[in-house]
Design an enzyme around this catalytic site. Structure first.
Site, PDB file in Angstrom:
ATOM      1  N   ASP A  82       1.084  -1.238  -0.239  1.00 47.39           N
ATOM      2  CA  ASP A  82       0.198  -0.136  -0.003  1.00 47.39           C
ATOM      3  C   ASP A  82       1.048   1.345   0.067  1.00 47.39           C
ATOM      4  O   ASP A  82       1.815   1.360   0.796  1.00 47.39           O
ATOM      5  CB  ASP A  82      -0.665   0.094   1.154  1.00 47.39           C
ATOM      6  N   THR A 238      -7.923   2.665   9.366  1.00 48.54           N
ATOM      7  CA  THR A 238      -8.180   3.295  10.472  1.00 48.54           C
ATOM      8  C   THR A 238      -9.138   2.769  11.302  1.00 48.54           C
ATOM      9  O   THR A 238      -9.100   2.673  12.495  1.00 48.54           O
ATOM     10  CB  THR A 238      -8.550   4.784  10.356  1.00 48.54           C
TER      11      THR A 238
HETATM   12  P1  13P Z   1      -8.469   4.714   6.226  1.00 44.66           P
HETATM   13  O1  13P Z   1      -7.267   4.607   7.139  1.00 44.66           O
HETATM   14  O2  13P Z   1      -9.209   5.947   6.164  1.00 44.66           O
HETATM   15  O3  13P Z   1      -9.219   3.583   6.281  1.00 44.66           O
HETATM   16  O4  13P Z   1      -7.766   4.610   4.755  1.00 44.66           O
HETATM   17  C1  13P Z   1      -6.957   3.332   4.613  1.00 44.66           C
HETATM   18  C2  13P Z   1      -6.177   3.608   3.451  1.00 44.66           C
HETATM   19  O5  13P Z   1      -6.573   4.263   2.309  1.00 44.66           O
HETATM   20  C3  13P Z   1      -5.070   3.135   3.124  1.00 44.66           C
HETATM   21  O6  13P Z   1      -4.253   3.214   1.694  1.00 44.66           O
END
Ligand code: 13P
Length: 330
Positions: A82, A238
């Site tokens: 990611d 999150t």
């Molecule tokens: P959130 O932390 O808002 O869920 O987003 C996660 C994300 O987009 C990781 O690339």
């Protein structure tokens, strides 16, 4: 079960009109929770790791653990990087056997400022060339996501322009596109505004699966609508952290009370780390299961038969044996 690529998961999601959750793991408990949730929901999933997570733990240690969990998994999953921010970082993850990678060329390597179109195209093309050479799909990003705690709308300029998005996909050859349509990483201040009109326009012009980053706090109806408008991968991080920390905080509060009682009655304080981590892990399982249901990926473990050969461990083992025999006969 052998890891599959994100392309296989997202193609099945496209055919079945559902979304695949991409959940971030940072340690043993979060990785275990994601696998357990997927197993219970029978939901294909993407487990993702950010390059910054690996400042917290040694890459090989976390990845070895994830691969052990993957061996036991009976639902198909991809291991995804990611927000890789440089060519070198992405290569490091490819070398560890990731079956999907993201190069986030929308921001500079330190994540502090925007990259120009040319810079984004240059780094993305370089990654695509290397990853495709070994059959690994690439997610790119064009347009910017809001940052943690930032304003909701982020301004027109920050959102993905549909025509430029199409040009970006064509120029770079990426397989998956992360779009800015109003979501932000982290918790929203207030109710988020998701630009569905823009999303529909992007989907009409871009022929690869689209990604909704910043999945936490996006209302369920916006997520569901987004899936009908071309979103196939939804990133969720999150919300996992929130469930972990709230469970830990609740346990610590209860433990402190018990300590007080023990101190007053002349007893002994108890210290058991599992007392805190077990409920925290269970809370993460619930958070991930809840999203899988909203994304409609629950019960889709056979990928609609789209890649049943890959999803069948016996067939995969047979293919591996055949490959070994072919090598000896060469
Ligand atoms: P959130 O932390 O808002 O869920 O987003 C996660 C994300 O987009 C990781 O690339």
């Amino acid at each position: 079960m052998p890891l599959v690529t994100s392309t296989e998961l997202l193609a099945a999601a496209e055919a079945g009109n559902y979304g695949v959750g991409a959940f971030n793991a940072i340690n043993m408990e979060s990785a275990q929770a994601i696998f357990k949730a997927a197993e219970e929901e029978r939901a294909p999933f993407i487990l993702q790791v950010t390059q910054t997570t690996l400042g917290y733990t040694e890459p090989e240690e976390l990845v070895a653990l994830i691969k052990e969990l993957a061996k036991k998994s009976t639902v198909p999953m991809a291991l995804h990087l990611d927000h890789g921010r440089s060519f070198e970082k992405v290569m490091q993850f490819l070398a560890m056997g990731f079956t999907s990678v993201m190069i986030d060329g929308s921001l500079t390597e330190d994540g502090q400022g925007p990259r120009s179109w040319d810079e984004n195209v240059e780094v993305t093309c370089k990654v695509v060339e290397a990853a495709h050479a070994i059959g690994v799909p690439v997610e790119g990003e064009f347009g910017m996501l809001g940052q943690i705690g930032g304003d909701l709308k982020g301004g027109e300029g920050a959102l993905t322009d549909p025509d430029l998005a199409a040009k970006f996909v064509e120029t770079t050859g990426i397989d998956i596109l992360a779009v800015g349509v109003g979501t932000t990483h982290g918790l929203f201040k207030g109710k988020p505004y998701i630009d569905h009109e823009r999303l529909k326009q992007i989907d009409a012009k871009v022929k690869v699966p689209l990604v909704m980053h910043g999945g936490t706090g996006v209302p369920d109806e916006d997520v569901r609508q987004g899936i009908t408008e071309g979103i196939r991968k939804i990133n969720f991080d999150t919300g996992i952290r929130v469930s972990f920390i709230e469970a830990v905080a609740g346990e610590i509060h209860a433990i402190e009370k018990e300590w007080d009682d023990a101190d007053k009655s002349g007893g002994v304080r108890k210290y058991d780390i599992r007392r805190v981590l077990k409920p925290a892990r269970a809370a993460m399982v619930d958070a991930v299961r809840d999203r899988m249901r909203v994304f409609s990926s629950s019960g889709k473990a056979d990928l609609g038969g789209a890649c049943s050969a890959k999803a069948d461990p016996a067939k995969a083992a047979e293919r591996a044996r055949e490959a070994e025999v072919a090598k000896v006969l060469e």
